[in-house]
Scaffold this active site. Structure first.
Site, short mmCIF file in Angstrom:
data_model
loop_
_atom_site.label_atom_id
_atom_site.label_comp_id
_atom_site.label_asym_id
_atom_site.label_seq_id
_atom_site.Cartn_x
_atom_site.Cartn_y
_atom_site.Cartn_z
N ASN A 11 0.85 -1.21 0.00
CA ASN A 11 0.00 0.00 0.00
C ASN A 11 0.87 1.25 0.00
O ASN A 11 0.66 2.18 -0.77
CB ASN A 11 -0.89 0.05 1.25
CG ASN A 11 -2.00 -0.97 1.21
OD1 ASN A 11 -2.75 -1.05 0.24
ND2 ASN A 11 -2.08 -1.76 2.26
N LYS A 12 1.86 1.23 0.90
CA LYS A 12 2.75 2.38 1.00
C LYS A 12 3.58 2.54 -0.27
O LYS A 12 3.75 3.65 -0.77
CB LYS A 12 3.72 2.18 2.18
CG LYS A 12 3.18 2.75 3.43
CD LYS A 12 4.11 2.94 4.57
CE LYS A 12 5.29 2.14 4.76
NZ LYS A 12 5.86 2.26 6.10
N ASP A 68 9.89 5.70 8.45
CA ASP A 68 9.32 5.18 9.68
C ASP A 68 8.31 6.21 10.14
O ASP A 68 8.56 7.41 10.11
CB ASP A 68 10.40 4.94 10.74
CG ASP A 68 9.91 3.95 11.79
OD1 ASP A 68 9.33 2.92 11.40
OD2 ASP A 68 10.09 4.21 12.99
N THR A 69 7.16 5.70 10.53
CA THR A 69 6.06 6.59 10.89
C THR A 69 5.59 6.30 12.30
O THR A 69 5.58 5.15 12.74
CB THR A 69 4.89 6.37 9.90
OG1 THR A 69 5.31 6.78 8.60
CG2 THR A 69 3.66 7.17 10.29
N PHE A 148 -4.94 2.24 5.37
CA PHE A 148 -4.41 1.15 6.20
C PHE A 148 -4.08 1.71 7.58
O PHE A 148 -4.23 2.91 7.84
CB PHE A 148 -3.17 0.52 5.53
CG PHE A 148 -2.00 1.47 5.44
CD1 PHE A 148 -1.91 2.38 4.41
CD2 PHE A 148 -0.99 1.46 6.39
CE1 PHE A 148 -0.84 3.27 4.32
CE2 PHE A 148 0.09 2.33 6.32
CZ PHE A 148 0.16 3.24 5.28
N GLY A 149 -3.61 0.82 8.44
CA GLY A 149 -3.15 1.24 9.77
C GLY A 149 -4.22 1.98 10.54
O GLY A 149 -5.36 1.53 10.65
N TYR A 150 -3.86 3.14 11.07
CA TYR A 150 -4.75 3.92 11.92
C TYR A 150 -5.69 4.84 11.11
O TYR A 150 -6.38 5.67 11.69
CB TYR A 150 -3.93 4.79 12.87
CG TYR A 150 -3.14 4.02 13.93
CD1 TYR A 150 -3.68 3.76 15.18
CD2 TYR A 150 -1.84 3.57 13.68
CE1 TYR A 150 -2.97 3.08 16.16
CE2 TYR A 150 -1.11 2.88 14.64
CZ TYR A 150 -1.68 2.64 15.88
OH TYR A 150 -0.98 1.96 16.84
N ASP A 151 -5.70 4.71 9.79
CA ASP A 151 -6.49 5.62 8.96
C ASP A 151 -7.95 5.77 9.40
O ASP A 151 -8.48 6.89 9.38
CB ASP A 151 -6.44 5.18 7.48
CG ASP A 151 -5.18 5.64 6.79
OD1 ASP A 151 -4.47 6.50 7.35
OD2 ASP A 151 -4.89 5.16 5.68
P1 IMP Z 1 5.52 2.15 9.71
O1 IMP Z 1 6.61 3.00 10.20
O2 IMP Z 1 5.11 2.47 8.32
O3 IMP Z 1 5.76 0.69 9.95
O4 IMP Z 1 4.22 2.50 10.51
C1 IMP Z 1 4.14 2.45 11.91
C2 IMP Z 1 2.68 2.32 12.29
O5 IMP Z 1 1.96 3.47 11.84
C3 IMP Z 1 1.96 1.10 11.70
O6 IMP Z 1 1.03 0.67 12.66
C4 IMP Z 1 1.26 1.65 10.50
O7 IMP Z 1 0.10 0.92 10.18
C5 IMP Z 1 0.92 3.06 10.95
N1 IMP Z 1 0.89 3.96 9.80
C6 IMP Z 1 1.94 4.34 9.03
N2 IMP Z 1 1.53 5.16 8.06
C7 IMP Z 1 0.19 5.29 8.23
C8 IMP Z 1 -0.82 6.01 7.51
O8 IMP Z 1 -0.57 6.70 6.51
N3 IMP Z 1 -2.06 5.91 7.99
C9 IMP Z 1 -2.37 5.16 9.07
N4 IMP Z 1 -1.49 4.47 9.75
C10 IMP Z 1 -0.21 4.54 9.34
#
Ligand code: IMP
Length: 194
Positions: A11-12, A68-69, A148-151
């Site tokens: 997705n990313k 990293d998010t 995805f994730g917390y969207d």
């Molecule tokens: P990562 O660094 O991309 O692995 O993300 C860390 C966490 O933040 C994971 O739980 C992801 O699902 C969530 N996350 C990252 N980017 C987004 C986004 O754009 N929307 C919602 N959740 C996100």
């Protein structure tokens, strides 16, 4: 130029591919035959992003970047932050993560939060960092099916919809990752123009 986006998240990868200029051949870990789960052992977003980019560059000898998010909630002193993916457990379950966050916030009035993305780019023997932030708030329930994730529980400031209710193009216009990516893309453009 071939550039590896060090992520397993398709997705990313797709989101980012839509933002990168055609002069860059963006390839994923799958494209280079890398199926390793790169451990995210850092204590900050910067450390984790660099660990993943370094793994690819040192193993495959290719320029690489990684993001990293974290979702930082003000009332929780910035949690889940760097631990966002594993907030509810090691299996990184998005639904469980959202349920835990909604539970933590159920009696709290201040629901303000922000997403932060840090990108580490390994190019020409140097590591460059880019950061994007989007402010917003955590909704009281999950809304929407996109993303995805917390969207489904993150509503960006100035909008009455969550990220999961907005079309991907609209999220891409304002998101933390898009902002960090724009800086990366601008940086790459200055290199190709010079
Ligand atoms: P990562 O660094 O991309 O692995 O993300 C860390 C966490 O933040 C994971 O739980 C992801 O699902 C969530 N996350 C990252 N980017 C987004 C986004 O754009 N929307 C919602 N959740 C996100």
């Amino acid at each position: 130029m071939k550039l590896v986006f060090a992520t397993h998240n398709q997705n990313k990868f797709q989101e980012v591919k839509n933002l990168v200029p055609t002069s860059v051949e963006l390839v994923s870990l799958r494209d280079i035959g890398c199926y390793n789960e790169i451990p995210e052992t850092g204590k900050t977003l910067e450390e984790n992003a660099q660990i993943k980019a370094d793994f690819v560059t040192s193993t495959y000898g290719l320029p690489s970047f990684s993001d990293d998010t974290g979702l930082l909630v003000n009332a929780l002193n910035g949690a889940p932050g760097v631990y966002s993916a594993r907030y509810a457990g090691a299996d990184k379950n998005a639904n469980a993560n959202m349920d835990k966050l909604l539970e933590e916030l159920h009696a709290i009035g201040d629901r303000s939060a922000r997403f932060e993305t840090v990108i580490a780019l390994n190019l020409n023997s140097g590591c460059h960092f880019f950061k994007g932030v989007v402010h917003g708030s955590i909704t009281k329930e999950k809304k929407g099916k996109k993303g995805f994730g917390y969207d489904p529980i993150f509503q960006p400031k100035g909008y009455d919809k969550t990220f999961a209710e907005l079309p991907m193009e609209q999220k891409n216009g304002i998101s933390h990752r898009a902002k960090a990516m724009k800086q990366l893309v601008d940086f790459l453009a200055t290199l190709t123009n010079s």
